[in-house]
Design a protein around this motif. Structure first.
Motif, PDB file in Angstrom:
ATOM      1  N   ASN A  80      -5.998 -19.621  35.741  1.00 12.77           N
ATOM      2  CA  ASN A  80      -4.924 -21.126  35.444  1.00 12.77           C
ATOM      3  C   ASN A  80      -5.692 -21.756  34.089  1.00 12.77           C
ATOM      4  O   ASN A  80      -5.147 -22.332  33.328  1.00 12.77           O
ATOM      5  CB  ASN A  80      -4.829 -21.856  36.748  1.00 12.77           C
ATOM      6  N   ILE A  81      -7.192 -21.571  33.940  1.00 15.74           N
ATOM      7  CA  ILE A  81      -7.829 -22.463  33.117  1.00 15.74           C
ATOM      8  C   ILE A  81      -7.350 -21.598  31.770  1.00 15.74           C
ATOM      9  O   ILE A  81      -7.147 -22.140  30.706  1.00 15.74           O
ATOM     10  CB  ILE A  81      -9.229 -22.399  33.172  1.00 15.74           C
ATOM     11  N   ALA A  82      -7.326 -20.304  31.721  1.00 13.77           N
ATOM     12  CA  ALA A  82      -6.909 -19.396  30.337  1.00 13.77           C
ATOM     13  C   ALA A  82      -5.601 -19.625  30.066  1.00 13.77           C
ATOM     14  O   ALA A  82      -5.195 -19.782  28.888  1.00 13.77           O
ATOM     15  CB  ALA A  82      -6.894 -17.774  30.843  1.00 13.77           C
ATOM     16  N   ILE A  83      -4.642 -19.709  30.980  1.00 10.85           N
ATOM     17  CA  ILE A  83      -3.250 -20.067  30.665  1.00 10.85           C
ATOM     18  C   ILE A  83      -3.157 -21.424  29.864  1.00 10.85           C
ATOM     19  O   ILE A  83      -2.507 -21.616  29.068  1.00 10.85           O
ATOM     20  CB  ILE A  83      -2.279 -20.121  32.031  1.00 10.85           C
ATOM     21  N   TRP A  84      -3.918 -22.267  30.546  1.00  7.76           N
ATOM     22  CA  TRP A  84      -3.818 -23.775  30.058  1.00  7.76           C
ATOM     23  C   TRP A  84      -4.241 -23.916  28.489  1.00  7.76           C
ATOM     24  O   TRP A  84      -3.695 -24.432  27.683  1.00  7.76           O
ATOM     25  CB  TRP A  84      -4.693 -24.586  30.837  1.00  7.76           C
ATOM     26  N   ILE A  85      -5.466 -22.978  28.388  1.00 14.71           N
ATOM     27  CA  ILE A  85      -6.029 -23.285  27.020  1.00 14.71           C
ATOM     28  C   ILE A  85      -5.097 -22.232  26.005  1.00 14.71           C
ATOM     29  O   ILE A  85      -4.797 -22.854  24.964  1.00 14.71           O
ATOM     30  CB  ILE A  85      -7.347 -22.160  27.080  1.00 14.71           C
ATOM     31  N   TRP A  86      -4.301 -21.489  26.392  1.00 19.96           N
ATOM     32  CA  TRP A  86      -3.520 -20.759  25.521  1.00 19.96           C
ATOM     33  C   TRP A  86      -2.259 -21.543  25.117  1.00 19.96           C
ATOM     34  O   TRP A  86      -1.999 -21.693  23.995  1.00 19.96           O
ATOM     35  CB  TRP A  86      -2.998 -19.295  26.360  1.00 19.96           C
ATOM     36  N   GLN A  87      -1.755 -22.273  26.205  1.00 16.98           N
ATOM     37  CA  GLN A  87      -0.751 -23.164  25.863  1.00 16.98           C
ATOM     38  C   GLN A  87      -0.975 -24.225  25.106  1.00 16.98           C
ATOM     39  O   GLN A  87      -0.591 -24.629  24.260  1.00 16.98           O
ATOM     40  CB  GLN A  87      -0.213 -23.669  27.367  1.00 16.98           C
ATOM     41  N   ARG A  88      -2.479 -24.808  25.029  1.00 18.41           N
ATOM     42  CA  ARG A  88      -3.077 -25.818  24.014  1.00 18.41           C
ATOM     43  C   ARG A  88      -3.193 -25.083  22.824  1.00 18.41           C
ATOM     44  O   ARG A  88      -3.015 -25.724  21.723  1.00 18.41           O
ATOM     45  CB  ARG A  88      -4.426 -26.270  24.531  1.00 18.41           C
ATOM     46  N   LEU A  89      -3.277 -23.759  22.541  1.00 20.30           N
ATOM     47  CA  LEU A  89      -3.877 -23.258  21.303  1.00 20.30           C
ATOM     48  C   LEU A  89      -2.708 -22.580  20.457  1.00 20.30           C
ATOM     49  O   LEU A  89      -2.807 -22.477  19.248  1.00 20.30           O
ATOM     50  CB  LEU A  89      -4.935 -22.421  21.447  1.00 20.30           C
ATOM     51  N   GLU A  90      -1.710 -21.794  21.323  1.00 18.39           N
ATOM     52  CA  GLU A  90      -1.058 -20.822  20.732  1.00 18.39           C
ATOM     53  C   GLU A  90      -0.133 -21.579  19.511  1.00 18.39           C
ATOM     54  O   GLU A  90      -0.071 -20.776  18.335  1.00 18.39           O
ATOM     55  CB  GLU A  90       0.095 -20.513  21.576  1.00 18.39           C
ATOM     56  N   GLU A  91       0.515 -22.499  19.498  1.00 22.32           N
ATOM     57  CA  GLU A  91       1.097 -23.034  18.391  1.00 22.32           C
ATOM     58  C   GLU A  91       0.209 -23.394  17.155  1.00 22.32           C
ATOM     59  O   GLU A  91       0.414 -23.318  15.979  1.00 22.32           O
ATOM     60  CB  GLU A  91       2.013 -24.016  18.693  1.00 22.32           C
ATOM     61  N   LYS A  92      -0.963 -24.016  17.684  1.00 21.40           N
ATOM     62  CA  LYS A  92      -2.060 -24.526  16.345  1.00 21.40           C
ATOM     63  C   LYS A  92      -2.583 -23.357  15.642  1.00 21.40           C
ATOM     64  O   LYS A  92      -3.051 -23.640  14.508  1.00 21.40           O
ATOM     65  CB  LYS A  92      -2.963 -25.209  17.237  1.00 21.40           C
ATOM     66  N   LEU A  93      -2.649 -22.159  16.403  1.00 21.94           N
ATOM     67  CA  LEU A  93      -3.137 -20.988  15.553  1.00 21.94           C
ATOM     68  C   LEU A  93      -2.194 -19.927  14.968  1.00 21.94           C
ATOM     69  O   LEU A  93      -2.619 -19.076  14.580  1.00 21.94           O
ATOM     70  CB  LEU A  93      -4.065 -20.287  16.334  1.00 21.94           C
ATOM     71  N   LYS A  94      -1.024 -20.407  15.049  1.00 20.77           N
ATOM     72  CA  LYS A  94       0.283 -19.654  14.636  1.00 20.77           C
ATOM     73  C   LYS A  94       0.323 -20.012  13.002  1.00 20.77           C
ATOM     74  O   LYS A  94       0.434 -21.032  12.772  1.00 20.77           O
ATOM     75  CB  LYS A  94       1.538 -19.996  15.248  1.00 20.77           C
ATOM     76  N   ARG A  95       0.245 -18.924  12.316  1.00 17.57           N
ATOM     77  CA  ARG A  95       0.404 -18.989  10.727  1.00 17.57           C
ATOM     78  C   ARG A  95       1.240 -17.779  10.310  1.00 17.57           C
ATOM     79  O   ARG A  95       1.354 -16.953  11.179  1.00 17.57           O
ATOM     80  CB  ARG A  95      -0.962 -18.944  10.029  1.00 17.57           C
ATOM     81  N   GLY A  96       1.337 -17.788   9.217  1.00 23.69           N
ATOM     82  CA  GLY A  96       2.140 -16.656   8.429  1.00 23.69           C
ATOM     83  C   GLY A  96       1.539 -15.415   8.612  1.00 23.69           C
ATOM     84  O   GLY A  96       2.073 -14.210   8.733  1.00 23.69           O
ATOM     85  N   ASN A  97       0.263 -15.431   8.571  1.00 20.16           N
ATOM     86  CA  ASN A  97      -0.816 -14.214   8.526  1.00 20.16           C
ATOM     87  C   ASN A  97      -1.460 -13.980   9.912  1.00 20.16           C
ATOM     88  O   ASN A  97      -2.078 -12.934   9.745  1.00 20.16           O
ATOM     89  CB  ASN A  97      -1.687 -14.275   7.270  1.00 20.16           C
ATOM     90  N   CYS A  98      -1.452 -14.778  10.580  1.00 19.32           N
ATOM     91  CA  CYS A  98      -2.163 -14.486  11.996  1.00 19.32           C
ATOM     92  C   CYS A  98      -1.473 -15.510  13.143  1.00 19.32           C
ATOM     93  O   CYS A  98      -0.637 -16.131  12.988  1.00 19.32           O
ATOM     94  CB  CYS A  98      -3.325 -15.183  11.808  1.00 19.32           C
ATOM     95  N   HIS A  99      -1.779 -14.917  14.425  1.00 22.23           N
ATOM     96  CA  HIS A  99      -1.407 -15.820  15.561  1.00 22.23           C
ATOM     97  C   HIS A  99      -2.585 -15.393  16.666  1.00 22.23           C
ATOM     98  O   HIS A  99      -3.455 -14.548  16.447  1.00 22.23           O
ATOM     99  CB  HIS A  99      -0.152 -14.977  16.208  1.00 22.23           C
ATOM    100  N   LEU A 100      -2.713 -16.426  17.666  1.00 22.63           N
ATOM    101  CA  LEU A 100      -3.318 -16.258  18.930  1.00 22.63           C
ATOM    102  C   LEU A 100      -3.241 -14.846  19.661  1.00 22.63           C
ATOM    103  O   LEU A 100      -2.097 -14.697  19.696  1.00 22.63           O
ATOM    104  CB  LEU A 100      -3.377 -17.459  19.705  1.00 22.63           C
ATOM    105  N   TYR A 101      -4.299 -14.211  19.739  1.00 27.19           N
ATOM    106  CA  TYR A 101      -4.307 -12.845  20.407  1.00 27.19           C
ATOM    107  C   TYR A 101      -4.458 -12.914  21.599  1.00 27.19           C
ATOM    108  O   TYR A 101      -3.998 -12.138  22.673  1.00 27.19           O
ATOM    109  CB  TYR A 101      -4.887 -11.740  19.552  1.00 27.19           C
TER     110      TYR A 101
END
Length: 125
Positions: A80-101
């Motif tokens: 559940n911590i991993a899911i919460w972190i993903w939700q906090r970071l996914e949009e912040k790390l989305k760029r034209g050349n990269c994304h949260l993996y």
């Protein structure tokens, strides 16, 4: 290509929906691994390490470090911590050349979870 950044934070939690010693209050020094996938930009970078550090610190570490995680995440298992972190970071790390993996959350040196943004359906037994 992947950019990897590792972090640590200390926090306490207890697992209320669990029968065993982890239902009692206890703490961990968590290790967090954030992996961004992408293609280097015109500066030759997928994402600047400093920028990645600043985003993760602001969105995750500053909130979870030295906290009682139950006040932030219901039933704060590593999953559940991993899911919460993903939700906090996914949009912040989305760029034209990269994304949260991938997010890795390690409770101990040898026990952790990996999450890649999959939709999780809980099973009731």
């Amino acid at each position: 290509m992947f950019v990897i950044r590792k972090f640590k934070f200390d926090a306490a939690h207890n697992l209320e929906s669990y029968k065993g010693k982890c239902e009692r209050l206890h703490g961990h020094t968590y290790r967090l691994v954030v992996i961004v996938e992408g293609i280097p930009d015109s500066e030759g970078m997928i994402i600047d390490f400093v920028e990645l550090k600043d985003i993760v610190k602001r969105e995750v570490i500053d909130i979870l470090d030295h906290s009682y995680i139950n006040e932030i995440i219901k039933q704060p298992t590593a999953e559940n911590i991993a899911i919460w972190i993903w939700q906090r970071l996914e949009e912040k790390l989305k760029r034209g050349n990269c994304h949260l993996y991938e997010i890795q959350v390690w409770e101990t040196e040898d026990s952790g979870v990996i999450y890649r943004g999959e939709k999780i359906e809980r099973r009731s037994e």
